[in-house]
Write a protein that holds these residues in place. Structure first.
Motif, mmCIF file in Angstrom:
data_model
loop_
_atom_site.group_PDB
_atom_site.id
_atom_site.type_symbol
_atom_site.label_atom_id
_atom_site.label_comp_id
_atom_site.label_asym_id
_atom_site.label_seq_id
_atom_site.Cartn_x
_atom_site.Cartn_y
_atom_site.Cartn_z
ATOM 1 N N ILE A 182 0.864 5.562 -7.499
ATOM 2 C CA ILE A 182 0.600 6.751 -6.690
ATOM 3 C C ILE A 182 0.928 7.989 -7.526
ATOM 4 O O ILE A 182 1.977 8.046 -8.179
ATOM 5 C CB ILE A 182 1.457 6.759 -5.411
ATOM 6 N N ARG A 190 0.848 -1.188 0.000
ATOM 7 C CA ARG A 190 0.000 0.000 0.000
ATOM 8 C C ARG A 190 0.882 1.236 0.000
ATOM 9 O O ARG A 190 2.029 1.197 0.443
ATOM 10 C CB ARG A 190 -0.912 0.011 1.230
ATOM 11 N N VAL A 222 6.423 9.672 -0.983
ATOM 12 C CA VAL A 222 5.320 8.733 -0.760
ATOM 13 C C VAL A 222 5.687 7.821 0.402
ATOM 14 O O VAL A 222 6.858 7.574 0.677
ATOM 15 C CB VAL A 222 5.006 7.879 -2.011
ATOM 16 N N THR A 270 1.725 11.918 -7.124
ATOM 17 C CA THR A 270 2.041 12.974 -6.162
ATOM 18 C C THR A 270 1.236 14.225 -6.499
ATOM 19 O O THR A 270 1.058 14.556 -7.675
ATOM 20 C CB THR A 270 3.539 13.312 -6.188
ATOM 21 N N LYS A 288 0.721 5.918 -0.175
ATOM 22 C CA LYS A 288 -0.009 7.180 -0.266
ATOM 23 C C LYS A 288 0.998 8.318 -0.365
ATOM 24 O O LYS A 288 2.149 8.191 0.084
ATOM 25 C CB LYS A 288 -0.901 7.371 0.964
#
Length: 314
Positions: free
Chosen positions: A199, A122, A131, A201, A124
């Motif tokens: 992901i 995972r 990240v 940014t 984020k």
């Protein structure tokens, strides 16, 4: 601990060799390899290459844009010490960094079984330039020695086998990235890649020039008070440092949104909670807004802390 003068400005370094790289860390990747990482230098003189040393022996050289390397062909169960030197465009070589040590694990005989694939990766964004990644640990018939983090098809970092989370810095705002993780054992058997996490940014407002506010990797629980001693007033700061891969060695302190000083830690920067006190004058009743930000291991500035207002004599 060293603090620069007001406005945090130093010389531009023209005609001088680069400074010693800061924040050097070393972690065993397997029984025969160690991952070495350091803070990317910024400012002048420009760094065009880094030389990596094992003891006094040069073992690798990488471009100035790179701030990590895997040193291979090492012996199992052995303690090694590594240092890094920076070189400028004119070939001037700076002094060696502080040494970082790592001990390779014992070799395992006839180990041909790779660790299991890391699962549940995972991630984020942690601001516009970093990240946060986490995953479920792999298993191995002996032990997992390290995890390799890949950005696309390129290995960009490695963490110890007991670690199942990391922060990747030095990214670009408003950019889509794909990350995977592989587990490695002491015999250098490598697992298949985890599932990819993609992901993007955010296009954060941080501009890195002392005016922008940034969005990620900010010092947290920032507190500011004052005290008086011998007729002078001092500003007392404390904060919890951002969680990053590598070591934070420098902070910029701003009063009323203007840089006033730089805090540079010495050979052993603190971990977790940090504190700093500095002279602000003899005038009582002076109110000022204060905030700080960290220089991250990749050489970029993190986001500012919460801004606090303090008044001398109160």
């Amino acid at each position: 601990m060293v603090s620069c003068g007001l406005n945090g400005q130093g010389t531009d370094g023209d005609g001088r060799a680069p400074a010693a790289p800061a924040g050097v860390t070393a972690a065993a990747g397997s029984a025969t390899s160690v991952h070495v990482m350091w803070n990317r230098a910024s400012g002048k003189p420009e760094v065009t290459a880094y030389e990596v040393y094992r003891g006094t022996t040069k073992v690798d050289e990488v471009p100035g844009s790179q701030h990590m390397v895997d040193v291979t062909r090492l012996k199992p169960s052995t303690l090694y010490a590594f240092s890094v030197r920076a070189r400028d465009p004119d070939g001037r070589l700076g002094p060696p960094s502080e040494r970082a040590g790592a001990t390779t694990p014992a070799a395992t005989a006839a180990d041909e079984r790779a660790p299991s694939r890391p699962e549940r990766l995972r991630g984020k964004p942690a601001g516009s330039r970093a990240v946060q990644l986490s995953w479920a640990g792999s298993t191995d018939d002996r032990a997992v020695a390290s995890y390799d983090i890949h950005q696309g098809t390129t290995k960009i970092h490695s963490v110890g086998g007991a670690q199942t989370a990391t922060v990747v810095t030095g990214l670009r705002p408003g950019t889509r990235y794909s990350f995977t993780v592989r587990a490695r054992d002491a015999a250098d058997n490598v697992s298949s890649a985890s599932g990819a996490v993609r992901i993007t940014t955010p296009a954060g407002p941080g501009d890195g020039n002392g005016v922008g506010t940034g969005t990620g990797m900010a010092p947290s629980d920032f507190r500011a008070t004052t005290h008086r001693k011998d007729g002078a007033h001092y500003l007392d700061l404390s904060w919890t440092q951002p969680e990053v891969d590598g070591v934070i060695t420098e902070y910029q302190i701003q009063l009323d949104r203007e840089p006033v000083t730089s805090l540079v830690w010495g050979a052993t920067p603190p971990r977790g909670r940090a504190a700093y006190s500095f002279y602000v004058g003899r005038e009582a009743g002076l109110s000022q807004r204060v905030r700080i930000r960290a220089k991250l291991p990749d050489g970029t500035w993190g986001a500012f802390s919460t801004e606090r207002t303090v008044t001398t004599g109160q």
